[in-house]
Design a protein around this motif. Structure first.
Motif, mmCIF file in Angstrom:
data_model
loop_
_atom_site.group_PDB
_atom_site.id
_atom_site.type_symbol
_atom_site.label_atom_id
_atom_site.label_comp_id
_atom_site.label_asym_id
_atom_site.label_seq_id
_atom_site.Cartn_x
_atom_site.Cartn_y
_atom_site.Cartn_z
ATOM 1 N N THR A 2 -3.241 -1.723 -0.098
ATOM 2 C CA THR A 2 -3.368 -0.651 -1.072
ATOM 3 C C THR A 2 -2.085 -0.617 -1.894
ATOM 4 O OG1 THR A 2 -4.815 0.649 0.351
ATOM 5 C CG2 THR A 2 -3.626 1.830 -1.367
ATOM 6 N N GLU A 6 -1.897 3.481 -6.314
ATOM 7 C CA GLU A 6 -3.206 4.038 -5.967
ATOM 8 C C GLU A 6 -3.109 5.209 -4.988
ATOM 9 O OE1 GLU A 6 -5.699 0.891 -4.511
ATOM 10 O OE2 GLU A 6 -5.056 -0.443 -6.105
ATOM 11 N N ARG A 8 -2.797 8.676 -3.352
ATOM 12 C CA ARG A 8 -3.013 10.069 -3.763
ATOM 13 C C ARG A 8 -2.452 11.060 -2.748
ATOM 14 N NH1 ARG A 8 -9.130 10.644 -4.346
ATOM 15 N NH2 ARG A 8 -8.519 12.827 -4.546
ATOM 16 N N GLN A 99 -6.772 5.577 -0.126
ATOM 17 C CA GLN A 99 -5.794 6.093 -1.084
ATOM 18 C C GLN A 99 -4.751 6.965 -0.403
ATOM 19 O OE1 GLN A 99 -8.550 7.876 -3.935
ATOM 20 N NE2 GLN A 99 -8.142 6.179 -5.323
ATOM 21 N N LYS A 157 3.783 4.571 -9.802
ATOM 22 C CA LYS A 157 2.922 5.459 -10.589
ATOM 23 C C LYS A 157 3.374 5.495 -12.047
ATOM 24 C CE LYS A 157 0.208 7.675 -7.513
ATOM 25 N NZ LYS A 157 -1.249 7.772 -7.643
#
Length: 162
Positions: A2, A6, A8, A99, A157
């Motif tokens: 991951t 991505e 969260r 996530q 991000k």
């Protein structure tokens, strides 16, 4: 793996992650731990990029929620079997495991590390859980590993949106 961009939700263990896994006990039986102050700035960076987080710990010491309040983090403590609570929290928050990042350092974190899309351990994690990690940090627990991880997510991000 991951990707950092991505993520969260980040779930943090406390002892061995925010602290260096040592505890001081005074003559009244009160415990205290030392934490790296820079970690709170890392959490503010997660806030900036919209990544949610909380602490999930088996520890019952009152120093843990006191520190969590100071760093403005939700704290779920006294949890011996963390996996069902993690699953419940993911469902409640509507975040898939893929996530989610979990930062833990010891065998009681193994099931949670195995569930998430991005299992992360500090540099000094217990040898049994290191193979479960997709990311091994360069800093040890209690010495900036939380900040290191938060900065990596923040940078990823920001790069993804530019």
């Amino acid at each position: 793996m991951t990707e950092l961009a991505e993520i969260r939700l980040v779930v943090f263990d406390f002892d061995g992650v925010f602290s260096d896994n040592r505890v001081w006990t005074n003559d009244r039986g009160e415990e205290s731990v030392a934490c790296f102050r820079g970690d709170s700035q890392g959490l503010r960076r997660l806030d900036e990029v919209g990544v949610h987080y909380f602490i999930l710990t088996s520890e019952t010491n009152d120093a843990v929620p006191a520190r969590a309040r100071k760093i403005r983090s939700e704290c779920i403590r006294g949890i011996e079997d963390k996996l069902p609570v993690l699953r419940e929290q993911l469902e409640r928050r509507g975040v898939p495991p893929e996530q989610t990042a979990y930062l833990g350092n010891d065998v009681n974190d193994a099931e949670c590390l195995a569930l998430v899309g991005l299992p992360v351990v500090p540099a000094d994690a217990w040898a049994e859980v290191v193979p479960l990690a997709k990311l091994v940090l360069t800093r040890p627990g209690g010495n900036g590993c939380v900040r290191e991880f938060c900065d990596a997510v923040w940078n990823a991000k920001r790069a993804a949106t530019s």
